[in-house]
Design a protein around this motif. Structure first.
Motif, PDB file in Angstrom:
ATOM      1  N   VAL A  27      41.746 -81.222 -76.874  1.00 29.06           N
ATOM      2  CA  VAL A  27      43.019 -81.640 -76.278  1.00 29.06           C
ATOM      3  C   VAL A  27      43.999 -80.480 -76.264  1.00 29.06           C
ATOM      4  CG1 VAL A  27      45.035 -83.117 -76.634  1.00 29.06           C
ATOM      5  CG2 VAL A  27      42.746 -84.080 -76.806  1.00 29.06           C
ATOM      6  N   LYS A  28      44.061 -79.706 -77.340  1.00 27.68           N
ATOM      7  CA  LYS A  28      44.944 -78.541 -77.392  1.00 27.68           C
ATOM      8  C   LYS A  28      44.556 -77.524 -76.324  1.00 27.68           C
ATOM      9  CE  LYS A  28      46.201 -78.673 -82.272  1.00 27.68           C
ATOM     10  NZ  LYS A  28      46.057 -77.988 -83.560  1.00 27.68           N
ATOM     11  N   ALA A  29      43.261 -77.323 -76.120  1.00 29.65           N
ATOM     12  CA  ALA A  29      42.801 -76.360 -75.120  1.00 29.65           C
ATOM     13  C   ALA A  29      43.207 -76.795 -73.718  1.00 29.65           C
ATOM     14  CB  ALA A  29      41.289 -76.193 -75.210  1.00 29.65           C
ATOM     15  N   VAL A  30      43.082 -78.052 -73.409  1.00 34.57           N
ATOM     16  CA  VAL A  30      43.466 -78.550 -72.086  1.00 34.57           C
ATOM     17  C   VAL A  30      44.973 -78.475 -71.913  1.00 34.57           C
ATOM     18  CG1 VAL A  30      43.527 -80.596 -70.619  1.00 34.57           C
ATOM     19  CG2 VAL A  30      41.425 -79.991 -71.799  1.00 34.57           C
ATOM     20  N   ASN A  31      45.735 -78.797 -72.944  1.00 35.60           N
ATOM     21  CA  ASN A  31      47.193 -78.742 -72.865  1.00 35.60           C
ATOM     22  C   ASN A  31      47.687 -77.318 -72.644  1.00 35.60           C
ATOM     23  OD1 ASN A  31      47.522 -81.473 -73.134  1.00 35.60           O
ATOM     24  ND2 ASN A  31      47.879 -81.403 -75.335  1.00 35.60           N
ATOM     25  N   ALA A  32      46.961 -76.322 -73.109  1.00 34.97           N
ATOM     26  CA  ALA A  32      47.367 -74.935 -72.906  1.00 34.97           C
ATOM     27  C   ALA A  32      47.339 -74.566 -71.429  1.00 34.97           C
ATOM     28  CB  ALA A  32      46.446 -73.993 -73.689  1.00 34.97           C
ATOM     29  N   TYR A  33      46.514 -75.238 -70.655  1.00 31.47           N
ATOM     30  CA  TYR A  33      46.382 -74.938 -69.230  1.00 31.47           C
ATOM     31  C   TYR A  33      47.321 -75.778 -68.359  1.00 31.47           C
ATOM     32  CZ  TYR A  33      42.298 -72.245 -70.471  1.00 31.47           C
ATOM     33  OH  TYR A  33      41.465 -71.307 -71.011  1.00 31.47           O
ATOM     34  N   ASP A  34      48.054 -76.685 -68.970  1.00 30.35           N
ATOM     35  CA  ASP A  34      49.019 -77.492 -68.219  1.00 30.35           C
ATOM     36  C   ASP A  34      50.276 -76.652 -68.014  1.00 30.35           C
ATOM     37  OD1 ASP A  34      50.491 -79.455 -67.009  1.00 30.35           O
ATOM     38  OD2 ASP A  34      50.900 -80.556 -68.861  1.00 30.35           O
ATOM     39  N   MET A  35      50.485 -76.184 -66.795  1.00 31.01           N
ATOM     40  CA  MET A  35      51.560 -75.242 -66.507  1.00 31.01           C
ATOM     41  C   MET A  35      52.764 -75.891 -65.824  1.00 31.01           C
ATOM     42  SD  MET A  35      50.295 -72.547 -67.794  1.00 31.01           S
ATOM     43  CE  MET A  35      51.329 -71.230 -67.232  1.00 31.01           C
ATOM     44  N   THR A  36      52.895 -77.198 -65.926  1.00 34.76           N
ATOM     45  CA  THR A  36      54.031 -77.864 -65.288  1.00 34.76           C
ATOM     46  C   THR A  36      55.332 -77.435 -65.961  1.00 34.76           C
ATOM     47  OG1 THR A  36      53.762 -79.792 -66.716  1.00 34.76           O
ATOM     48  CG2 THR A  36      52.727 -79.881 -64.542  1.00 34.76           C
ATOM     49  N   VAL A  37      56.351 -77.245 -65.144  1.00 35.61           N
ATOM     50  CA  VAL A  37      57.663 -76.835 -65.648  1.00 35.61           C
ATOM     51  C   VAL A  37      58.738 -77.697 -64.990  1.00 35.61           C
ATOM     52  CG1 VAL A  37      57.009 -74.437 -66.084  1.00 35.61           C
ATOM     53  CG2 VAL A  37      57.931 -75.061 -63.873  1.00 35.61           C
ATOM     54  N   ASN A  38      59.909 -77.669 -65.565  1.00 33.23           N
ATOM     55  CA  ASN A  38      61.055 -78.343 -64.982  1.00 33.23           C
ATOM     56  C   ASN A  38      61.577 -77.449 -63.856  1.00 33.23           C
ATOM     57  OD1 ASN A  38      63.597 -79.376 -64.353  1.00 33.23           O
ATOM     58  ND2 ASN A  38      63.944 -80.060 -66.463  1.00 33.23           N
ATOM     59  N   MET A  39      61.403 -77.889 -62.626  1.00 30.79           N
ATOM     60  CA  MET A  39      61.759 -77.064 -61.468  1.00 30.79           C
ATOM     61  C   MET A  39      63.258 -76.776 -61.391  1.00 30.79           C
ATOM     62  SD  MET A  39      59.718 -75.664 -59.496  1.00 30.79           S
ATOM     63  CE  MET A  39      58.023 -75.497 -59.896  1.00 30.79           C
ATOM     64  N   ARG A  40      64.066 -77.709 -61.811  1.00 29.71           N
ATOM     65  CA  ARG A  40      65.518 -77.468 -61.763  1.00 29.71           C
ATOM     66  C   ARG A  40      65.908 -76.346 -62.709  1.00 29.71           C
ATOM     67  NH1 ARG A  40      68.628 -82.867 -60.219  1.00 29.71           N
ATOM     68  NH2 ARG A  40      66.925 -83.833 -59.102  1.00 29.71           N
ATOM     69  N   LYS A  41      65.320 -76.351 -63.899  1.00 33.08           N
ATOM     70  CA  LYS A  41      65.625 -75.288 -64.860  1.00 33.08           C
ATOM     71  C   LYS A  41      65.107 -73.945 -64.361  1.00 33.08           C
ATOM     72  CE  LYS A  41      66.054 -78.018 -69.024  1.00 33.08           C
ATOM     73  NZ  LYS A  41      65.636 -78.195 -70.411  1.00 33.08           N
ATOM     74  N   LEU A  42      63.936 -73.949 -63.763  1.00 36.03           N
ATOM     75  CA  LEU A  42      63.401 -72.709 -63.199  1.00 36.03           C
ATOM     76  C   LEU A  42      64.290 -72.211 -62.065  1.00 36.03           C
ATOM     77  CD1 LEU A  42      61.100 -70.614 -63.175  1.00 36.03           C
ATOM     78  CD2 LEU A  42      59.925 -72.074 -61.532  1.00 36.03           C
ATOM     79  N   ALA A  43      64.751 -73.124 -61.225  1.00 35.17           N
ATOM     80  CA  ALA A  43      65.623 -72.753 -60.112  1.00 35.17           C
ATOM     81  C   ALA A  43      66.928 -72.156 -60.614  1.00 35.17           C
ATOM     82  CB  ALA A  43      65.901 -73.954 -59.227  1.00 35.17           C
ATOM     83  N   VAL A  44      67.482 -72.731 -61.659  1.00 34.36           N
ATOM     84  CA  VAL A  44      68.724 -72.197 -62.229  1.00 34.36           C
ATOM     85  C   VAL A  44      68.471 -70.835 -62.864  1.00 34.36           C
ATOM     86  CG1 VAL A  44      70.446 -72.555 -64.053  1.00 34.36           C
ATOM     87  CG2 VAL A  44      69.798 -74.450 -62.559  1.00 34.36           C
ATOM     88  N   ALA A  45      67.370 -70.712 -63.603  1.00 32.25           N
ATOM     89  CA  ALA A  45      67.057 -69.444 -64.274  1.00 32.25           C
ATOM     90  C   ALA A  45      66.847 -68.311 -63.275  1.00 32.25           C
ATOM     91  CB  ALA A  45      65.817 -69.606 -65.152  1.00 32.25           C
ATOM     92  N   LEU A  46      66.225 -68.625 -62.148  1.00 32.39           N
ATOM     93  CA  LEU A  46      65.941 -67.596 -61.148  1.00 32.39           C
ATOM     94  C   LEU A  46      67.038 -67.479 -60.094  1.00 32.39           C
ATOM     95  CD1 LEU A  46      62.139 -68.233 -60.520  1.00 32.39           C
ATOM     96  CD2 LEU A  46      63.180 -66.521 -62.005  1.00 32.39           C
ATOM     97  N   GLY A  47      67.934 -68.453 -60.030  1.00 31.70           N
ATOM     98  CA  GLY A  47      68.981 -68.443 -59.011  1.00 31.70           C
ATOM     99  C   GLY A  47      68.419 -68.654 -57.617  1.00 31.70           C
ATOM    100  N   HIS A  61      52.949 -75.936 -57.672  1.00 31.81           N
ATOM    101  CA  HIS A  61      52.058 -77.103 -57.685  1.00 31.81           C
ATOM    102  C   HIS A  61      50.606 -76.661 -57.475  1.00 31.81           C
ATOM    103  CE1 HIS A  61      50.876 -81.265 -57.273  1.00 31.81           C
ATOM    104  NE2 HIS A  61      50.280 -80.969 -56.141  1.00 31.81           N
ATOM    105  N   GLN A  62      50.395 -75.752 -56.552  1.00 29.51           N
ATOM    106  CA  GLN A  62      49.051 -75.224 -56.315  1.00 29.51           C
ATOM    107  C   GLN A  62      48.552 -74.476 -57.549  1.00 29.51           C
ATOM    108  OE1 GLN A  62      48.809 -72.573 -52.974  1.00 29.51           O
ATOM    109  NE2 GLN A  62      46.641 -72.164 -53.274  1.00 29.51           N
ATOM    110  N   PHE A  63      49.433 -73.701 -58.175  1.00 37.74           N
ATOM    111  CA  PHE A  63      49.076 -72.950 -59.380  1.00 37.74           C
ATOM    112  C   PHE A  63      48.663 -73.904 -60.503  1.00 37.74           C
ATOM    113  CE2 PHE A  63      50.724 -70.865 -63.349  1.00 37.74           C
ATOM    114  CZ  PHE A  63      49.725 -69.914 -63.451  1.00 37.74           C
ATOM    115  N   CYS A  64      49.403 -74.981 -60.680  1.00 35.70           N
ATOM    116  CA  CYS A  64      49.067 -75.969 -61.710  1.00 35.70           C
ATOM    117  C   CYS A  64      47.690 -76.583 -61.472  1.00 35.70           C
ATOM    118  CB  CYS A  64      50.124 -77.059 -61.767  1.00 35.70           C
ATOM    119  SG  CYS A  64      51.695 -76.526 -62.434  1.00 35.70           S
ATOM    120  N   ASN A  65      47.393 -76.890 -60.224  1.00 37.37           N
ATOM    121  CA  ASN A  65      46.074 -77.443 -59.891  1.00 37.37           C
ATOM    122  C   ASN A  65      44.959 -76.457 -60.195  1.00 37.37           C
ATOM    123  OD1 ASN A  65      47.134 -79.871 -59.034  1.00 37.37           O
ATOM    124  ND2 ASN A  65      47.256 -79.241 -56.890  1.00 37.37           N
ATOM    125  N   GLU A  66      45.163 -75.198 -59.866  1.00 38.26           N
ATOM    126  CA  GLU A  66      44.148 -74.179 -60.136  1.00 38.26           C
ATOM    127  C   GLU A  66      43.954 -73.972 -61.641  1.00 38.26           C
ATOM    128  OE1 GLU A  66      45.300 -70.710 -57.957  1.00 38.26           O
ATOM    129  OE2 GLU A  66      44.866 -71.644 -56.022  1.00 38.26           O
TER     130      GLU A  66
END
Length: 119
Positions: A27-47, A61-66
């Protein structure tokens, strides 16, 4: 007879403890590959602008699937699939983001991958 029963109980207990640890590690190994992020926070961080945010969301979304596909692959192919997913993500983000945003994104991505033990 008691010795056989006690030995059998001890073996079953050890087997169950090992199976539980293996399940937790999987379970820990699979969770390490879960790359979902809060898009609003990412948008604010990157402007990000609204157009950039939409494009970044699609790319991520494509990256998370891969990455999820990589988590389900055999261990010898997993690293190759992760590297391909990261390379593709970085190429697409380079096209969408400005230089300053791109450098910050790379910093965030590398930190995330390092913290999860994928680099």
């Amino acid at each position: 007879m008691k010795k056989i029963v006690l030995t059998l109980v001890a073996m079953m207990t050890i087997t169950m403890a090992n199976a539980e640890n293996e399940e937790k590690n999987a379970v820990k190994a699979v969770n390490a590959y879960d790359m979902t992020v809060n898009m609003r926070k990412l948008a604010v961080a990157l402007g990000l602008t609204l157009d950039q945010m939409e494009a970044v969301q699609d790319i991520h979304h494509q990256f998370c699937n891969e990455m999820l596909l990589a988590s389900q692959a055999e261990s010898d192919e997993r690293e190759k699939l992760v590297n391909q997913a990261v390379k593709k993500d970085v190429q697409y983000m380079r096209y969408i983001l400005e230089d300053k945003q791109y450098r910050k994104y790379l910093l965030l991505l590398n930190t995330t991958l390092t913290n999860r033990g994928l680099r």
